[in-house]
Design a protein around this motif. Structure first.
Motif, PDB file in Angstrom:
ATOM      1  N   GLY A   1      43.623  70.932  85.261  1.00  0.00           N
ATOM      2  CA  GLY A   1      44.145  69.690  85.835  1.00  0.00           C
ATOM      3  C   GLY A   1      43.080  68.756  86.420  1.00  0.00           C
ATOM      4  O   GLY A   1      43.407  67.790  87.080  1.00  0.00           O
ATOM      5  N   PHE A   2      41.808  69.037  86.155  1.00  0.00           N
ATOM      6  CA  PHE A   2      40.727  68.174  86.648  1.00  0.00           C
ATOM      7  C   PHE A   2      40.120  67.376  85.500  1.00  0.00           C
ATOM      8  O   PHE A   2      40.135  67.824  84.357  1.00  0.00           O
ATOM      9  N   ALA A   3      39.568  66.207  85.822  1.00  0.00           N
ATOM     10  CA  ALA A   3      38.829  65.462  84.806  1.00  0.00           C
ATOM     11  C   ALA A   3      37.349  65.424  85.176  1.00  0.00           C
ATOM     12  O   ALA A   3      36.984  65.482  86.346  1.00  0.00           O
ATOM     13  N   THR A   4      36.507  65.341  84.148  1.00  0.00           N
ATOM     14  CA  THR A   4      35.062  65.333  84.335  1.00  0.00           C
ATOM     15  C   THR A   4      34.574  63.902  84.463  1.00  0.00           C
ATOM     16  O   THR A   4      34.848  63.072  83.615  1.00  0.00           O
TER      17      THR A   4
ATOM     18  N   THR B   1      34.345  70.313  80.346  1.00  0.00           N
ATOM     19  CA  THR B   1      35.455  69.350  80.287  1.00  0.00           C
ATOM     20  C   THR B   1      36.726  70.034  79.804  1.00  0.00           C
ATOM     21  O   THR B   1      37.806  69.838  80.354  1.00  0.00           O
ATOM     22  N   THR B   2      36.607  70.857  78.784  1.00  0.00           N
ATOM     23  CA  THR B   2      37.768  71.593  78.266  1.00  0.00           C
ATOM     24  C   THR B   2      38.336  72.505  79.347  1.00  0.00           C
ATOM     25  O   THR B   2      39.543  72.522  79.588  1.00  0.00           O
TER      26      THR B   2
ATOM     27  N   LEU C   1      37.959  72.379  82.639  1.00  0.00           N
ATOM     28  CA  LEU C   1      38.488  71.639  83.793  1.00  0.00           C
ATOM     29  C   LEU C   1      39.824  70.985  83.451  1.00  0.00           C
ATOM     30  O   LEU C   1      40.740  70.942  84.274  1.00  0.00           O
ATOM     31  N   GLN C   2      39.918  70.452  82.223  1.00  0.00           N
ATOM     32  CA  GLN C   2      41.157  69.823  81.768  1.00  0.00           C
ATOM     33  C   GLN C   2      42.315  70.825  81.841  1.00  0.00           C
ATOM     34  O   GLN C   2      43.416  70.490  82.240  1.00  0.00           O
TER      35      GLN C   2
ATOM     36  N   HIS D   1      41.138  65.142  92.038  1.00  0.00           N
ATOM     37  CA  HIS D   1      41.166  65.846  90.750  1.00  0.00           C
ATOM     38  C   HIS D   1      40.029  65.399  89.836  1.00  0.00           C
ATOM     39  O   HIS D   1      40.141  65.473  88.629  1.00  0.00           O
ATOM     40  N   LEU D   2      38.955  64.929  90.442  1.00  0.00           N
ATOM     41  CA  LEU D   2      37.772  64.540  89.676  1.00  0.00           C
ATOM     42  C   LEU D   2      36.627  65.481  90.037  1.00  0.00           C
ATOM     43  O   LEU D   2      36.411  65.771  91.214  1.00  0.00           O
TER      44      LEU D   2
ATOM     45  N   ASN E   1      51.357  68.339  85.583  1.00  0.00           N
ATOM     46  CA  ASN E   1      50.152  69.118  85.868  1.00  0.00           C
ATOM     47  C   ASN E   1      49.994  70.196  84.796  1.00  0.00           C
ATOM     48  O   ASN E   1      50.764  71.153  84.762  1.00  0.00           O
ATOM     49  N   PRO E   2      49.026  70.026  83.899  1.00  0.00           N
ATOM     50  CA  PRO E   2      48.936  70.932  82.754  1.00  0.00           C
ATOM     51  C   PRO E   2      48.770  72.399  83.143  1.00  0.00           C
ATOM     52  O   PRO E   2      49.031  73.262  82.328  1.00  0.00           O
ATOM     53  N   HIS E   3      48.332  72.703  84.365  1.00  0.00           N
ATOM     54  CA  HIS E   3      48.086  74.117  84.640  1.00  0.00           C
ATOM     55  C   HIS E   3      49.182  74.793  85.444  1.00  0.00           C
ATOM     56  O   HIS E   3      49.064  75.954  85.819  1.00  0.00           O
TER      57      HIS E   3
END
Lengths: 344, 344
Positions: free
Chosen positions: A95-98, A88-89, A91-92, A66-67, A29-31
């Motif tokens: 930990g979310f994707a667009t 997008t940046t 949210l990424q 996570h979308l 989880n990147p965050h």
């Protein structure tokens, strides 16, 4: 082909790395914060074992996909592409994707498109009222609470979110200050006949922008704007401007509903009508997209700050996920005039 | 709030609508055919019962997520936003959603970003070699076979896909014809000193574009191009053009690595250097993005057709999903010159 190898489980990775099961989750989880060496070790072992956290499986347990769905009519419009890029940046990083959903060219979404969107089970959805109404969206979305970008009408300055209807959150954009600054600058340089080259007629953004311009001009003792119908595109604004001068009586200043429209206005004035900007006709846009500083345009425009906007949207998403049944949430942003070379 | 209602199952919907379980699945998939009345009935009952197909659950069974990842460095660049827009529409029609992943500003993807992407379990991924190499991507992707956009070097004209390495599919863009037409037109109007305002130095697209230009110019008896370093952006091309004339010895024609760069070139020539386009300096771009017909630019450019490109990408995705272990697949596209007002 790696696809044929069997997948390992998180437990297998945790055992081999001699860390907890929770640490394995955190590593992906990147965050979340985790010591860089520990993260590197876990990712290395995960790769050796061909382990990857399965969001489909996790989504069934946690109820989170996570979308984040973003409903747009047109990804390649400048304003929207810049919004999607920054969002997008951001949210990424959380930990979310667009997930992109496109409405039809008439801005509508039909039942099939809505059912299709629901199938992806997004955690949140960002929408505009002209694309899909809150009552329609609430009906087809499961647990996601949508976020609407809202342009309060003159005098209302935001106001409380309606209660009663379906639950949704709001990003309020207050257009008054930026538009007032634009009109004052035009007046200061002697403009008398101001035209408005509009966006899509039934768009809320366009309606409220025109109403705000009308109200500010009245407050400042000016006659109402001459309306030339556009649709937020370069081509429609280009043609509307030619009609305004060839069929109508022209104008000494033009306020365009968006920057791309302002570019069409300027090109029509200069390349078709042989008029100079700003000497013969002054031009103001709305948005302050990246292209507005290009030398061919160098546009004076009402800025609606991209970074602030994205930060506010991400805050709304995270606040709502933390408190799924909280009352309607709001964030509010101001606009301001950016002065360049098309008025003066 | 509808999120608190309990979810129905597909069986419940099938029973109430008096249709098969398969018909319920089909009703929610936009690209399957089903009688409109039957679809409408199923969707109506599904809505009454608050049923929605859960892709997370289905993905666990079918192994398909219906997500297509697109890795881009910059959503708001014109070329990429137009690509994403058209691709999202086409994929939506086939029942897939577009999932955006952004690389970092240096075009690299680190391990965290790759692991994060894998977590969404995409069915396919579209990438550029400068963002992430096939060997790296194969390591972190599960079953998805990535698609690379490939610019064959001069003389190779496509050629067979390398065997040996990880499995990936290819969209070949043959630049030769369009670039040759551009050089012939410049020569026909007497250009002698041709400069190339480049893209990002280490980008494959840029390298192969420059190599192709060099090869075509040599074939046609011209000295090699003067290279002015850009990075595909307006600002870098603007500054490179000023340096080319103020520090270097100028040029009588400029080929820009992309259209946005060509706009920067033209604005520098006209607004900073006081030169006329095309009388003093001719300009050619590459891409034919939507802005290239705007009157301030009206750019002559090498076209890489957007609709053809998107159709080829969608074909590659569907062919690969139909045959997961087929040998490398390829699609090949041509380029051609679109003549407007900047050469002549």
């Amino acid at each position: 082909m790696t696809g044929t190898r069997q997948r390992a489980t998180a437990e297998m990775v945790a055992r081999r790395a001699n860390v907890s099961r929770v640490a394995v989750s955190r590593a992906f989880n990147p965050h979340t914060s985790l010591k860089p060496e520990k993260r590197a070790l876990i990712l290395k072992i995960a790769e050796e074992l061909n382990y990857t956290p399965d969001r489909a499986a996790r989504a069934l347990v946690s109820g989170r996909s996570h979308l984040v769905g973003v409903i747009v009519p047109d990804v390649c419009s400048h304003w929207e592409s810049q919004e999607i890029d920054a969002l997008t940046t951001a949210l990424q990083n959380e930990g979310f994707a667009t997930l992109l959903f496109k409405t039809r060219t008439d801005y509508s979404m039909d039942e099939r498109l809505l059912a299709y969107m629901r199938g992806f089970n997004p955690d949140s959805v960002i929408a505009f009222v002209e694309n899909v109404k809150p009552t329609t969206l609430a009906r087809v979305l499961g647990r996601a609470v949508p976020i609407y970008v809202h342009y309060p009408h003159p005098g209302s300055h935001g106001g409380p979110v309606d209660s009663g209807g379906p639950l949704y959150d709001r990003l309020n954009v207050l257009q008054h200050d930026g538009i007032e600054q634009a009109v004052a600058l035009l007046q200061g340089y002697g403009a008398q006949r101001i035209a408005y080259v509009s966006g899509v007629a039934r768009s809320r953004a366009n309606e409220s922008r025109e109403a705000m311009l009308r109200s500010v001009m009245a407050e400042r003792g000016l006659p109402p704007p001459i309306v030339a119908p556009g649709d937020f595109s370069y081509d429609a604004a280009f043609n509307a401007t030619i009609d305004l001068f060839r069929i109508g009586k022209g104008a000494d200043a033009i306020f365009a509903a968006n920057d791309v429209g302002a570019f069409g206005v300027m090109d029509a004035l200069r390349h078709e009508l042989g008029l100079r900007v700003p000497e013969d006709v002054k031009v103001v846009g709305f948005d302050d997209i990246a292209q507005s500083h290009w030398k061919s345009y160098n546009l004076t425009t009402v800025k609606f700050d991209l970074d602030e906007r994205v930060r506010a949207l991400v805050r709304l998403i995270l606040r709502r996920l933390a408190e799924p049944s909280a009352p309607p949430l709001e964030e509010t942003l101001q606009t301001r005039l950016v002065v360049r070379g098309t008025v003066g």
